[in-house]
Write a protein that holds these residues in place. Structure first.
Motif, mmCIF file in Angstrom:
data_model
loop_
_atom_site.group_PDB
_atom_site.id
_atom_site.type_symbol
_atom_site.label_atom_id
_atom_site.label_comp_id
_atom_site.label_asym_id
_atom_site.label_seq_id
_atom_site.Cartn_x
_atom_site.Cartn_y
_atom_site.Cartn_z
ATOM 1 N N TYR A 30 40.910 26.135 61.472
ATOM 2 C CA TYR A 30 41.442 25.087 62.337
ATOM 3 C C TYR A 30 42.935 25.324 62.521
ATOM 4 O O TYR A 30 43.614 25.786 61.600
ATOM 5 C CB TYR A 30 41.249 23.700 61.706
ATOM 6 C CG TYR A 30 39.801 23.295 61.614
ATOM 7 C CD1 TYR A 30 39.177 22.614 62.651
ATOM 8 C CD2 TYR A 30 39.050 23.634 60.493
ATOM 9 C CE1 TYR A 30 37.841 22.264 62.580
ATOM 10 C CE2 TYR A 30 37.708 23.284 60.399
ATOM 11 C CZ TYR A 30 37.113 22.600 61.451
ATOM 12 O OH TYR A 30 35.794 22.261 61.382
ATOM 13 N N LEU A 31 43.396 24.987 63.696
ATOM 14 C CA LEU A 31 44.831 25.048 63.944
ATOM 15 C C LEU A 31 45.264 23.667 64.430
ATOM 16 O O LEU A 31 44.849 23.224 65.500
ATOM 17 C CB LEU A 31 45.127 26.112 65.006
ATOM 18 C CG LEU A 31 46.553 26.150 65.549
ATOM 19 C CD1 LEU A 31 47.561 26.465 64.456
ATOM 20 C CD2 LEU A 31 46.673 27.195 66.656
ATOM 21 N N VAL A 33 48.071 21.430 65.880
ATOM 22 C CA VAL A 33 49.324 21.647 66.605
ATOM 23 C C VAL A 33 49.975 20.314 66.932
ATOM 24 O O VAL A 33 49.348 19.431 67.521
ATOM 25 C CB VAL A 33 49.068 22.399 67.940
ATOM 26 C CG1 VAL A 33 50.386 22.752 68.603
ATOM 27 C CG2 VAL A 33 48.232 23.637 67.709
ATOM 28 N N HIS A 119 53.590 28.498 63.045
ATOM 29 C CA HIS A 119 54.317 29.004 64.221
ATOM 30 C C HIS A 119 55.398 30.000 63.805
ATOM 31 O O HIS A 119 55.984 30.664 64.643
ATOM 32 C CB HIS A 119 54.927 27.853 65.033
ATOM 33 C CG HIS A 119 55.794 26.959 64.204
ATOM 34 N ND1 HIS A 119 55.286 25.951 63.418
ATOM 35 C CD2 HIS A 119 57.123 26.946 64.010
ATOM 36 C CE1 HIS A 119 56.279 25.352 62.777
ATOM 37 N NE2 HIS A 119 57.411 25.940 63.123
ATOM 38 N N THR A 149 51.899 26.537 69.844
ATOM 39 C CA THR A 149 50.961 27.673 69.830
ATOM 40 C C THR A 149 51.629 28.922 70.396
ATOM 41 O O THR A 149 51.108 30.023 70.257
ATOM 42 C CB THR A 149 49.714 27.380 70.686
ATOM 43 O OG1 THR A 149 50.140 27.001 71.991
ATOM 44 C CG2 THR A 149 48.871 26.290 70.073
ATOM 45 N N LEU A 157 44.546 32.339 68.097
ATOM 46 C CA LEU A 157 44.116 31.061 68.671
ATOM 47 C C LEU A 157 42.612 31.043 68.914
ATOM 48 O O LEU A 157 41.934 30.061 68.636
ATOM 49 C CB LEU A 157 44.848 30.794 69.999
ATOM 50 C CG LEU A 157 46.373 30.720 69.938
ATOM 51 C CD1 LEU A 157 46.952 30.476 71.317
ATOM 52 C CD2 LEU A 157 46.814 29.613 68.992
ATOM 53 N N SER A 158 42.113 32.160 69.425
ATOM 54 C CA SER A 158 40.699 32.162 69.802
ATOM 55 C C SER A 158 39.775 32.182 68.582
ATOM 56 O O SER A 158 38.600 31.894 68.690
ATOM 57 C CB SER A 158 40.391 33.335 70.727
ATOM 58 O OG SER A 158 40.544 34.539 70.014
ATOM 59 N N SER A 160 40.333 30.224 66.055
ATOM 60 C CA SER A 160 40.497 28.924 65.388
ATOM 61 C C SER A 160 40.078 27.803 66.329
ATOM 62 O O SER A 160 40.133 27.955 67.541
ATOM 63 C CB SER A 160 41.965 28.692 65.016
ATOM 64 O OG SER A 160 42.562 29.861 64.525
ATOM 65 N N VAL A 162 41.414 24.796 67.900
ATOM 66 C CA VAL A 162 42.775 24.287 68.113
ATOM 67 C C VAL A 162 42.719 22.782 68.361
ATOM 68 O O VAL A 162 42.032 22.321 69.272
ATOM 69 C CB VAL A 162 43.445 25.012 69.305
ATOM 70 C CG1 VAL A 162 44.859 24.481 69.512
ATOM 71 C CG2 VAL A 162 43.464 26.516 69.069
ATOM 72 N N GLN A 164 45.078 19.469 69.024
ATOM 73 C CA GLN A 164 46.427 18.997 69.363
ATOM 74 C C GLN A 164 46.653 17.587 68.834
ATOM 75 O O GLN A 164 45.792 16.739 68.957
ATOM 76 C CB GLN A 164 46.608 18.954 70.888
ATOM 77 C CG GLN A 164 46.492 20.302 71.570
ATOM 78 C CD GLN A 164 47.786 21.116 71.509
ATOM 79 O OE1 GLN A 164 48.817 20.614 71.058
ATOM 80 N NE2 GLN A 164 47.717 22.363 71.955
#
Ligand SMILES: [Zn+2]
Length: 329
Positions: A30-31, A33, A119, A149, A157-158, A160, A162, A164
């Motif tokens: 997971y990311l 942001v 980041h 990001t 990114l792809s 994880s 993402v 927001q």
């Protein structure tokens, strides 16, 4: 501590994270942001604790072995990546992730790696991480926390999910400050506006004496501006260059004119955001509403130009001349 219920806002996101645990459909990466201080770490903590809890309910139970280990800061299967430097380099990734990710978790089904400030991962660090993100062991789970990001590779990114975290509404931030710091309604409101949707930022500003000093300085200059000589006004534009990298001083000026306008139209001090400047604000209501609006617009225009890489000094000169022209008595 570390409960989802302690987190303000972001309800949809929290529901989603909980559900993936309840239905055992968690992803391997997971990311999160969101801007500085918006609660990424708190959410990651609550998520880790919930993921590992042995008695899952609406919240983690707080009494099982996993919860107790987590609350004591000793959970063997939750690893937070740390660095002494400003960025996370390939050495940190190698030592803290790659060398251990192949080993089974100690005592729990999952082994979670949390990467704060993702980041700041250098390109080499991202490259080093990529292979593991692509083919992680089935027990591994990565939670990356990032303010943006942009510095991250598309390939990172792809791999994880993402998520927001949008800025919180000002009202919610203000309510938090009032309830948790016993801030007065006015202070809470003011700092919520400066913090732009980030509770962590609001907390920091409230304790930051340099912020208060900056505000006093900037507003004093703005009050003097109508009577300043042209030369002094141009000098002020030069002086503002010291704050080139911290454009909050423009928010301060804009908020000032907002309050002067409110004071002029309502005559009611209770409607002011910056109560502490009440007397000065009312003293500045001697110019017309149209002129005051022009001042606020001059600040907005300056902000816009700077966001489009306009020349700083020139933008400040134009803004100050505009304000001066509209507030001369
Ligand atoms: Zn538990």
């Amino acid at each position: 501590m570390f409960a989802f219920a302690k987190i303000w806002g972001n309800e949809t996101l929290l529901r989603y994270l909980k559900k993936t645990v309840q239905t055992q459909t968690t992803s391997h990466a997971y990311l999160l942001v969101g801007k500085y201080g918006c609660g990424k770490k708190m959410i990651a903590d609550a998520f880790c604790r919930y993921l590992h809890c042995e008695n899952l309910g609406v919240e983690a139970c707080g009494v099982c072995t996993s919860c107790r280990l987590f609350d004591a800061g000793n959970h063997p299967d939750v690893i937070y990546i740390t660095t002494e430097k400003k960025s996370i380099g390939v050495e940190e990734i190698r030592e803290q992730i790659l060398e251990t990710v192949g080993l089974l978790p100690y005592s729990f089904p999952k082994k979670i790696y949390v990467i704060p400030n993702a980041h700041t991962l250098t390109p080499q660090a991202q490259n080093a991480l990529l292979k593991t993100l692509e083919e992680p062991p089935q027990y591994a789970l990565f939670i990356l926390l990032a303010e943006s990001t942009e510095p991250l590779f598309q390939t990172v990114l792809s791999r994880s999910i993402v998520l927001q975290l949008p800025p919180l509404p000002d009202d919610l931030v203000a309510e938090y400050l009032q309830k948790n710091l016993l801030a007065t309604a006015d202070t809470a409101k003011t700092f919520a506006i400066y913090a732009q949707g980030s509770i962590g930022m609001a907390l920091e500003l409230l304790q930051d004496e340099s912020f208060a000093a900056l505000r006093d300085f900037v507003l004093e200059k703005i009050r003097q501006l109508p009577k300043m000589s042209l030369g002094d006004a141009l000098l002020l534009a030069k002086e503002f260059e010291n704050y080139k990298n911290d454009l909050r001083f423009l928010d301060m000026i804009e908020l000032w004119y907002r309050d002067v306008l409110v004071a002029k139209s309502t005559k009611n001090p209770n409607h002011l955001i910056q109560q502490e400047y009440q007397a000065d604000i009312f003293a500045a209501t001697g110019v017309s509403t149209a002129n005051l609006i022009a001042c606020a617009e001059a600040v907005q225009l300056a902000k816009k130009q700077l966001s489009q890489n306009g020349n700083f000094r020139l933008t400040m000169e134009v803004m100050l001349m505009n304000i001066k022209e509209n507030t001369k008595s």
